[in-house]
Every structure is written in structure tokens, then in C-alpha cells.
Scaffold this active site. Structure first.
Site, PDB file in Angstrom:
ATOM      1  N   ASP A  10      31.685 -11.714  33.786  1.00 23.22           N
ATOM      2  CA  ASP A  10      30.318 -13.012  33.496  1.00 23.22           C
ATOM      3  C   ASP A  10      30.479 -14.220  33.042  1.00 23.22           C
ATOM      4  O   ASP A  10      32.282 -13.872  33.816  1.00 23.22           O
ATOM      5  CB  ASP A  10      29.761 -12.566  31.613  1.00 23.22           C
ATOM      6  CG  ASP A  10      29.040 -13.354  31.347  1.00 23.22           C
ATOM      7  OD1 ASP A  10      28.353 -14.221  32.251  1.00 23.22           O
ATOM      8  OD2 ASP A  10      29.951 -14.506  30.241  1.00 23.22           O
ATOM      9  N   ASP A  12      29.945 -18.070  32.080  1.00 22.88           N
ATOM     10  CA  ASP A  12      29.655 -18.758  31.057  1.00 22.88           C
ATOM     11  C   ASP A  12      30.553 -18.244  29.272  1.00 22.88           C
ATOM     12  O   ASP A  12      29.682 -17.093  29.706  1.00 22.88           O
ATOM     13  CB  ASP A  12      28.290 -19.625  31.177  1.00 22.88           C
ATOM     14  CG  ASP A  12      27.428 -20.243  31.889  1.00 22.88           C
ATOM     15  OD1 ASP A  12      27.002 -19.764  32.754  1.00 22.88           O
ATOM     16  OD2 ASP A  12      28.819 -21.349  32.215  1.00 22.88           O
TER      17      ASP A  12
HETATM   18  C1  XBP Z   1      25.350 -18.483  30.331  1.00 19.03           C
HETATM   19  C2  XBP Z   1      23.565 -18.858  29.973  1.00 19.03           C
HETATM   20  C3  XBP Z   1      23.229 -20.160  31.189  1.00 19.03           C
HETATM   21  C4  XBP Z   1      24.353 -21.365  31.022  1.00 19.03           C
HETATM   22  C5  XBP Z   1      23.619 -23.130  31.741  1.00 19.03           C
HETATM   23  O1  XBP Z   1      25.014 -17.497  31.122  1.00 19.03           O
HETATM   24  O2  XBP Z   1      22.545 -17.940  29.339  1.00 19.03           O
HETATM   25  O3  XBP Z   1      22.032 -20.169  30.952  1.00 19.03           O
HETATM   26  O4  XBP Z   1      24.086 -21.142  29.650  1.00 19.03           O
HETATM   27  O5  XBP Z   1      22.886 -22.609  32.773  1.00 19.03           O
HETATM   28  P1  XBP Z   1      26.539 -16.783  31.948  1.00 19.03           P
HETATM   29  P2  XBP Z   1      21.674 -22.387  33.380  1.00 19.03           P
HETATM   30  O6  XBP Z   1      25.201 -15.182  31.802  1.00 19.03           O
HETATM   31  O7  XBP Z   1      26.974 -16.545  32.401  1.00 19.03           O
HETATM   32  O8  XBP Z   1      26.767 -15.752  30.349  1.00 19.03           O
HETATM   33  O9  XBP Z   1      21.560 -23.877  32.579  1.00 19.03           O
HETATM   34  O10 XBP Z   1      22.412 -23.261  34.953  1.00 19.03           O
HETATM   35  O11 XBP Z   1      21.224 -21.671  32.869  1.00 19.03           O
HETATM   36 MG    MG Z   2      28.182 -15.258  28.906  1.00 24.07          MG
END
Ligand code: XBP
Ligand code: MG
Length: 244
Positions: A10, A12
Site C-alpha cells: 500500500d 498512503d
Molecule cells: C489512501 C487513500 C487515498 C488518499 C488520497 O490510499 O484513500 O484516497 O487518502 O489520495 P492507500 P487521492 O490505498 O494508498 O492507503 O486523493 O489521490 O485519492
Molecule cells: Mg493506506
């Protein structure tokens, strides 16, 4: 015997504390730039992270806090414009070096590559955001380290749906039983588990206290974790998970 063949990361909250250091300030800068009186403080943003996807998160917030605007004709275009602006601000934060990798991430990626493990990414954020973070933190060649990068709208349903993990497994041409997902949140753990993957969870300040009961391994961070330990634990597993 279970053989670990790939690590699927993953982004973020897992590779870096992007929600704290990048996305939240970027959303607020986009709202201010559009003349909106919306401001997501840390506590509000922590609650909004229950909704995966920046566009989906904006729509979710507007429906509850600005329903007239949300119901107005053309709001879909408004959301798209806000998200594009937010992404520009996020890319600026990353390019400025304000979004460092979490402890242990670079070391695990390097050791996994030396060990011949395949690397992949399964994330809700946009491909542009992934490329910018990898380049800024790991260098210009880092995109090439990953055999598959599943990001954002490439699948119809975002986490906790398993789609993005299934998309990555198809491109790796590997079975879920041979891969380990690395996540930070309950949403991500659910997506990986439903796709039949075991999941190593490293929570962060936004996800601490969530339900990680299905985690295969739970650690504060990736610091000190090496591919040998993961491969050994994999081989010792009595029974691999079954895809839901
Ligand atoms: C986490 C998310 C993303 C980010 C924001 O992603 O839910 O939406 O919060 O990015 P991950 P965007 O699966 O990597 O934990 O605004 O580009 O959606
Ligand atoms: Mg994440």
C-alpha cells in the site's frame, strides 16, 4: 510449502505518512484556492479517511456539510476540479521533500530486491502521486523496481473492496497465497484479506486503534523487518488463507 514470492505495498500511510504530511494540507489548499470555507483539521480528516479515494472523500464531506452545493448541477465537475487542484498541491509537497518514507521502508525494499522477491503496489491514490513519491524518496529508477503498480481509478471499486489487489495479482501472474500485502489501515487490511492475501500491518497515527484482528503480522513500523523473517514465517504457516 508456502513460498513468499512478492511483497505488495500500500502507499498512503504505509510507505510514508502521506495523509498527515501531504494529502490533508493539499485538500485544504485546494478548498482555499476555490474560495470554499471548507477546512479539514486533523481530527476531521482522520474520520474522513474511512472513505477511500480523494474524490469520494470530497463528495462524502459535501453531502454532509454543504448539501446544497453537493446537490447543485455540475457538482461532479466541481469535485473533479477540486481533486485535480489538490493533486497539484500534493505533488508540490512531495517534490519539496515534505513527505519522507516511514522507518524501514527503503531498507526492506532494497533487501527484498536483493533477495529476488518481486515488488508491487496496490493503492487508492493516483498513479501520478505514486510516481512522484517513489521518485522523490527512492530516486528516478524506483518505478522500475515494481513489477506491477495498481493505483486509483484503474479498478471500479476502491478499498476495502479487493479489486486493486486482484488487479495486481493478475499482472504479477501470482496466486494470493504466494504474496504478502503490507498495509496501514483497516480498509487496506480488509481489501487484502478479501483478495486472499496475508497482510503485514504497520499502523500510523491516523489508523492506530483500528481493528487489525485479521492481520498476519502487526508491527509499529517496517524498521528491522527483513525478507528472511517474512519468508521464514510464510514457510512455517500451517494453512494459507483462503480468498473470500
Ligand atoms: C489512501 C487513500 C487515498 C488518499 C488520497 O490510499 O484513500 O484516497 O487518502 O489520495 P492507500 P487521492 O490505498 O494508498 O492507503 O486523493 O489521490 O485519492
Ligand atoms: Mg493506506
Amino acid at each position: 510449502m508456502n513460498t513468499l514470492r512478492a511483497l505488495i505495498f500500500d502507499v498512503d500511510g504505509t510507505l510514508a505518512d502521506t495523509e498527515r504530511d501531504g494529502h490533508r494540507p493539499a485538500f485544504n489548499a485546494a478548498f482555499a484556492g476555490a474560495g470554499l470555507r471548507w477546512h479539514w483539521d486533523a481530527a476531521t480528516y482522520g474520520e474522513l479517511l474511512a472513505v477511500a479515494g480523494g474524490k469520494e472523500r470530497i463528495r462524502h464531506y459535501a453531502a454532509r456539510h454543504d448539501p446544497e452545493r453537493a446537490a447543485a448541477p455540475g457538482f461532479g465537475e466541481t469535485v473533479a476540479g477540486l481533486h485535480a487542484a489538490k493533486t497539484r498541491h500534493y505533488l508540490d509537497h512531495v517534490a519539496a521533500g515534505r513527505v519522507p518514507l516511514r522507518p524501514g521502508v527503503a531498507a526492506l525494499l532494497a533487501a527484498a530486491r536483493r533477495q529476488g522477491l518481486r515488488l508491487a503496489i496496490a493503492t487508492t491514490t493516483t498513479p501520478d502521486n505514486v510516481e512522484a513519491l517513489l521518485r522523490a524518496t527512492l530516486g528516478p529508477d524506483a518505478m522500475g523496481w515494481f513489477a506491477a503498480i495498481g493505483a486509483g481509478d484503474v479498478v471500479p471499486a476502491k478499498k476495502p473492496a479487493p479489486d486493486i489487489y486482484r488487479w495486481v495479482l493478475e499482472r504479477l501472474e501470482l496466486d494470493a497465497v504466494d504474496c504478502l500485502a503490507v498495509e496501514d489501515s483497516e480498509l487496506g487490511l480488509a481489501a487484502a484479506s478479501t483478495a486472499g492475501l496475508r497482510c503485514l500491518v504497520t499502523p500510523n497515527a491516523y489508523t492506530a486503534g483500528q481493528d487489525f484482528g485479521r492481520a498476519w503480522m502487526l508491527r509499529d513500523s517496517l524498521a528491522g523487518i527483513g525478507p528472511d523473517e517474512l519468508a521464514r514465517r510464510f514457510a512455517e504457516d500451517p494453512a494459507p488463507p483462503s480468498a473470500a
